[in-house]
Design an enzyme around this catalytic site. Structure first.
Site, PDB file in Angstrom:
ATOM      1  CG  HIS A 262      14.151  16.145 -25.563  1.00  0.00           C
ATOM      2  ND1 HIS A 262      14.122  14.852 -25.073  1.00  0.00           N
ATOM      3  CD2 HIS A 262      12.978  16.301 -26.234  1.00  0.00           C
ATOM      4  CE1 HIS A 262      12.991  14.268 -25.444  1.00  0.00           C
ATOM      5  NE2 HIS A 262      12.275  15.123 -26.148  1.00  0.00           N
ATOM      6  CD  GLU A 263      11.589  19.622 -27.464  1.00  0.00           C
ATOM      7  OE1 GLU A 263      11.191  19.274 -28.591  1.00  0.00           O
ATOM      8  OE2 GLU A 263      11.142  19.122 -26.403  1.00  0.00           O
ATOM      9  CG  HIS A 266      11.971  15.901 -31.028  1.00  0.00           C
ATOM     10  ND1 HIS A 266      11.542  14.641 -31.360  1.00  0.00           N
ATOM     11  CD2 HIS A 266      11.742  16.023 -29.691  1.00  0.00           C
ATOM     12  CE1 HIS A 266      11.067  14.027 -30.272  1.00  0.00           C
ATOM     13  NE2 HIS A 266      11.191  14.842 -29.243  1.00  0.00           N
ATOM     14  CD  GLU A 292      10.511  11.592 -27.085  1.00  0.00           C
ATOM     15  OE1 GLU A 292       9.938  12.294 -27.952  1.00  0.00           O
ATOM     16  OE2 GLU A 292      10.896  12.053 -25.999  1.00  0.00           O
TER      17      GLU A 292
END
Ligand SMILES: [Zn+2]
Length: 500
Positions: A262-263, A266, A292
């Protein structure tokens, strides 16, 4: 300040540098800062933020921006820089200093009240502080200005260009499609057990595996790093210095695996900004929802997909031969996509997640419009939890008090999570059209072609266009729930052996 583009650019770079240092100090606060430095760091950050604000609202900057907006010879990027910074400055200028101060005070009171209320599991203890926050945020929305819809002015701070009029029909339709889908999955014949109970996954081995994942998705560890924090986040100072954090849980490897992916989503966005945009307002995502979309595309659409684990699962099993003994690929893949209506948003799966968001969005609209007495908020929360997810919070801490956002005054933030999910599915479909063998490539562990496609079409665009315009440019249409619902139906019909 001279009325020249170079002098304007110098101010843009200065503002971005200040933001970078604020980012570094904030990252450090969450990772390595000694506990006793708490107060000192709060002062340092507030001083830096004060400097940034002062330089931003400086009337001379306003004059040069107004001048630049009239210059016919600026190129498209320069015009976009002027537009983005003018917008940011206009909003900052409109809020009187007294209101900024009152909001900061109300926030710190609300945070303290929220913590106490959580401890005692009683919303009533938070209610007066929340009332004050709402009063000030309404005032702030009116100071920003809007065309009759107050919530728009707050939404603008997180999702520039998005409007309630546009968002509500999409989220309402999404809600009405998800409620029966969640019920159908619950009634499906195939049940997914909690796989990891009682097993142990060595923390160091998990850490090394997450670094391999970062490398595989193309996150540049010479222009960024990964560390640990209680709540994973992405921060940093510059596209060449992106800081990710992850969270290791020795009883369940999914936390670290999916936090890292997830990160990384980003982080790839931050590292992917065009070099020509470094230290300018264009080295930024046009909205939080679009940011996001990148984390959720990598975490959910790619990282929880079967093709991804066809490649990575053999090495995960080699890493944890005992803990994963007897767990085959299909079982692991199903466990990584377990759908279960739950009380807590941050633990929700991708099918139920958006229902948590719609609930918050609906209550926020009522609260900002002052159409819901505060004493009734817990009941309104619980009633929607029952209607949307079929579960009832046993107390306020597991219900209306679970998120920190309202204590921060962050009304308008929640919808960006749902926008991220919707945009992620639309972008992935567009990537599949452009790279017809994408699934095959993922199955072989070749993730860089997807990263590069996103880099070209999303990351390198920076803040040239508002989020929905960029989505339209890349996917051929704007905000829609069609791609997301189609993605969920395809994936979960197969996983749960039922037709959704
Ligand atoms: Zn995120």
């Amino acid at each position: 300040m001279e009325r020249t583009f170079p002098s304007l650019l110098a101010r843009m770079q200065e503002l971005k540098d200040l933001q970078g240092v604020i980012g570094l100090a904030t990252w450090d606060q969450e990772t390595y800062m000694p506990a006793k430095a708490d107060d000192a760091r709060a002062h340092q950050l507030s001083t830096l933020q004060g400097l940034h604000h002062e330089r931003l609202v400086d009337p001379r900057l306003g004059e040069v921006l107004a001048w630049a907006a009239m210059q016919p010879d600026l190129d498209a990027d320069q015009r976009a820089m002027v537009r983005v910074l003018s917008h940011e400055r206009d909003r900052a200028v409109r809020v009187p200093h007294a209101l900024v101060k009152a909001l900061a005070e109300a926030q710190s009171r609300a945070l303290a009240a929220w913590r106490q209320a959580r401890k005692e599991k009683r919303f009533a203890l938070f209610q007066p502080a929340l009332a004050r926050i709402l009063e000030l945020r309404r005032e702030q929305a009116d100071a920003y200005g809007h065309e009759g819809e107050r919530y728009d002015a707050l939404l603008e701070g997180y999702e520039p260009g998005m409007r309630v009029e546009r968002l509500t029909p999409v989220l309402t339709a999404l809600r009405d499609a998800l409620i029966p889908m969640v019920a159908a999955i619950a009634a499906a014949p195939r049940k997914v057990p909690d796989l990891f109970e009682g097993r142990h996954f060595d923390g160091e081995a998990q850490w090394r595996f997450t670094l391999r994942l970062l490398e595989a998705v193309g996150f540049d560890l010479e222009a960024g790093r990964q560390d640990r924090s209680i709540h994973p986040f992405t921060g940093g100072t510059h596209p060449l210095d992106v800081r990710l954090t992850t969270r290791i849980d020795e009883s369940n490897p999914l936390n670290a695996l999916f936090s890292t992916i997830h990160e990384a989503g980003h982080g790839l966005y931050e590292q992917g900004f065009a070099e020509a945009h470094y230290r300018t307002p264009l080295a930024a995502a046009p909205s939080m929802g679009l940011h996001e979309s990148q984390s959720r595309l990598w975490e959910n659409v790619v990282g929880r997909g079967r093709a991804f684990w066809e490649h990575f699962y053999p090495s995960l099993r080699e890493t944890f031969p005992q803990a994963l003994a007897g767990v085959d690929l299909d079982t692991f893949h199903t466990a990584a996509n377990r759908v279960s209506p739950s009380l807590i948003r941050t633990e929700a799966d991708e099918v139920t997640y958006n229902l948590h968001i719609v609930l918050r969005y609906e209550l926020e609209l009522l609260l900002i419009h002052d159409r819901l007495p505060l004493a009734d908020v817990p009941a309104a929360w619980n009633e929607r939890m029952r209607r949307y997810l079929g579960v009832t919070p046993p107390d306020d801490t597991l219900g209306v008090l679970q998120d920190i956002h309202w204590a921060w005054g962050e009304f308008g933030y929640f919808p960006t999570y749902a926008l991220g999910n919707l945009y992620s599915a639309s972008l992935y479909r567009a990537a599949e059209r452009a790279l017809p063998d994408l699934t095959e490539r993922i199955r072989r562990g070749e993730l860089l072609s997807l990263r590069d496609w996103l880099r070209t079409h999303v990351h390198r665009q920076g803040f040239r266009l508002p989020a929905e315009e960029l989505i339209h440019q890349v996917t051929g249409r704007g905000l829609t729930d069609v791609d997301f619902l189609q993605y969920l139906r395809g994936k979960y019909s197969a996983l749960y052996g039922t037709s959704l």
